[in-house]
Design an enzyme around this catalytic site. Structure first.
Site, PDB file in Angstrom:
ATOM      1  N   GLY A  65       0.787  -1.226   0.000  1.00 22.65           N
ATOM      2  CA  GLY A  65       0.000   0.000   0.000  1.00 22.65           C
ATOM      3  C   GLY A  65       0.819   1.276   0.000  1.00 22.65           C
ATOM      4  N   PHE A  66       1.927   1.278  -0.739  1.00 17.59           N
ATOM      5  CA  PHE A  66       2.765   2.481  -0.868  1.00 17.59           C
ATOM      6  C   PHE A  66       3.215   3.026   0.490  1.00 17.59           C
ATOM      7  CE2 PHE A  66       0.936   4.009  -5.246  1.00 17.59           C
ATOM      8  CZ  PHE A  66       1.619   2.995  -5.880  1.00 17.59           C
TER       9      PHE A  66
ATOM     10  N   ASN B 293       3.911   5.211 -11.348  1.00 13.40           N
ATOM     11  CA  ASN B 293       3.260   3.965 -10.946  1.00 13.40           C
ATOM     12  C   ASN B 293       1.745   4.158 -10.923  1.00 13.40           C
ATOM     13  OD1 ASN B 293       2.384   1.587  -9.783  1.00 13.40           O
ATOM     14  ND2 ASN B 293       3.982   1.536  -8.229  1.00 13.40           N
TER      15      ASN B 293
ATOM     16  N   SER C 251      -0.134  -0.365  -9.381  1.00 16.94           N
ATOM     17  CA  SER C 251      -0.139  -1.156  -8.152  1.00 16.94           C
ATOM     18  C   SER C 251      -1.570  -1.593  -7.854  1.00 16.94           C
ATOM     19  CB  SER C 251       0.399  -0.339  -6.978  1.00 16.94           C
ATOM     20  OG  SER C 251       0.157  -1.020  -5.758  1.00 16.94           O
TER      21      SER C 251
ATOM     22  N   LYS D 184       4.625   2.772 -15.607  1.00 17.86           N
ATOM     23  CA  LYS D 184       4.621   1.367 -15.185  1.00 17.86           C
ATOM     24  C   LYS D 184       3.205   0.813 -15.249  1.00 17.86           C
ATOM     25  CE  LYS D 184       6.541  -1.842 -11.819  1.00 17.86           C
ATOM     26  NZ  LYS D 184       7.483  -1.987 -10.688  1.00 17.86           N
TER      27      LYS D 184
ATOM     28  N   THR E 276       2.855  -6.135 -10.348  1.00 15.78           N
ATOM     29  CA  THR E 276       2.390  -7.441  -9.869  1.00 15.78           C
ATOM     30  C   THR E 276       1.006  -7.766 -10.432  1.00 15.78           C
ATOM     31  OG1 THR E 276       1.493  -6.373  -7.887  1.00 15.78           O
ATOM     32  CG2 THR E 276       3.719  -7.271  -7.745  1.00 15.78           C
TER      33      THR E 276
END
Length: 337
Positions: free
Chosen positions: A115-116, A173, A176, A218, A248
């Site tokens: 969670g960053f 990003n 995620s 990303k 992921t």
């Protein structure tokens, strides 16, 4: 063999704790015993140009290994051609509740829902300033959990503005799976708005500092062929400097029945290899070599590294492979690709 002995001890610990202790140990200077086992192999010089930058070699760290840039110098000793730090956000945040990282040992996989968690962009800048590494440092940035999706671009712009003078390249990003709705930024109007605004900011800062810092996006491994083609068109249209493939995956089907397989979060490591490599292949065709690809996801051997490059990646990154095979994997890959 020595690393596999150490790994047995580390795997007795909760994964996040083991990760922290490993990096702390790496950061201790002047340990001749450690140097003998991990730094002894000679790494061949294999410079390569990508995004207008000269990299010492094709292999770098994936984001997540060093979220706050605290271990840049230590990681650089292992032979990486570049170091990508982060993901960092404008403000510090604690991330999701623990435990939030789980090993799938039999598959060489890791599930995380971090969670960053990070100490914020300002702390990262201080750490980059303190580092002695003269190579390329990529900075991976994200949005704070408290920032709405509609205002998320503002978080990326804040980070770009602050980090611009200290980054070799900046990675955006938006893929995620552990920040609610973050992946929606990969689609439609939200994606176009993001690309337009970050490219505009890049142009402003280029003019201001007379320095061009490349920007990479990303993406997720869970995108369809059509979605990847659409993304490729927009990356070309807005002249984005690179694409990082991939983050992921939420697809845990390969783990059926295994311990920790039902844990929520993004899956990395060997179970991601085929999926991420397939994404690279599709991107390579749709981008037509107009934009370079940085390949990441499931690299745990010389062969898996070569697969990424043969599928179209110019640079590659590792994280989970390092957990399962240790620092000597770095040298093996660099010397054989």
């Amino acid at each position: 063999m020595f690393y596999y002995f150490i790994r047995k001890l580390l795997f007795l610990l909760e994964p996040e704790k083991a990760h922290f202790l490993t990096l702390k140990y790496l950061n201790i200077k002047n340990i001749q015993f450690f140097d003998f086992f991990f730094y002894k192999t000679i790494i061949l010089s294999k410079k390569i140009k990508c995004m207008g930058l000269i990299f010492d070699n094709k292999l770098g760290t994936a984001a997540g290994i060093d979220k706050n840039g605290e271990y840049i110098d230590a990681l650089s000793k292992l032979g990486f051609g570049f170091i990508e730090v982060g993901t960092v956000t404008p403000l510090p945040q604690v991330g999701n509740p623990k435990p939030r990282m789980f090993r799938i040992v039999s598959m060489e996989g890791i599930i995380n829902r971090m969670g960053f968690n990070n100490l914020g962009i300002d702390n990262l800048i201080r750490n980059i300033k303190k580092s002695n590494f003269k190579g390329i440092i990529g900075v991976n940035i994200g949005k704070n959990k408290s920032t709405s999706l509609e205002n998320s671009v503002d978080d990326y712009l804040i980070c770009i503005e602050k980090i611009y003078c200290y980054a070799g390249y900046i990675a955006i990003n938006i893929s995620s799976p552990n920040t609610t709705n973050l992946r929606n930024l990969q689609y439609g109007i939200l994606f176009k708005k993001l690309l337009y605004k970050i490219k505009k900011k890049q142009k402003e800062l280029h003019k201001k500092y007379l320095k061009y810092v490349p920007i990479a996006i990303k993406i997720s491994p869970d995108l369809s062929i059509k979605e990847l083609v659409d993304i490729s068109k927009q990356l070309i249209r807005y002249k984005i400097d690179a694409v990082i493939a991939t983050n992921t995956t939420l697809d845990h089907s390969s783990l059926f029945g295994l311990k920790n397989s039902s844990e929520q979060g993004g899956l990395s490591g060997l179970p991601l290899q085929k999926k991420s490599t397939n994404t690279i292949s599709i991107l390579s065709k749709s981008l037509q070599k107009k934009i370079p690809i940085i390949g990441v996801g499931g690299i745990n051997s010389i062969n898996s590294a070569k697969e990424k490059i043969e599928s179209g990646a110019t640079l590659i990154q590792i994280y989970s492979g390092l957990v399962y095979h240790g620092p000597k994997l770095i040298k093996k890959i660099i010397n054989h690709i």
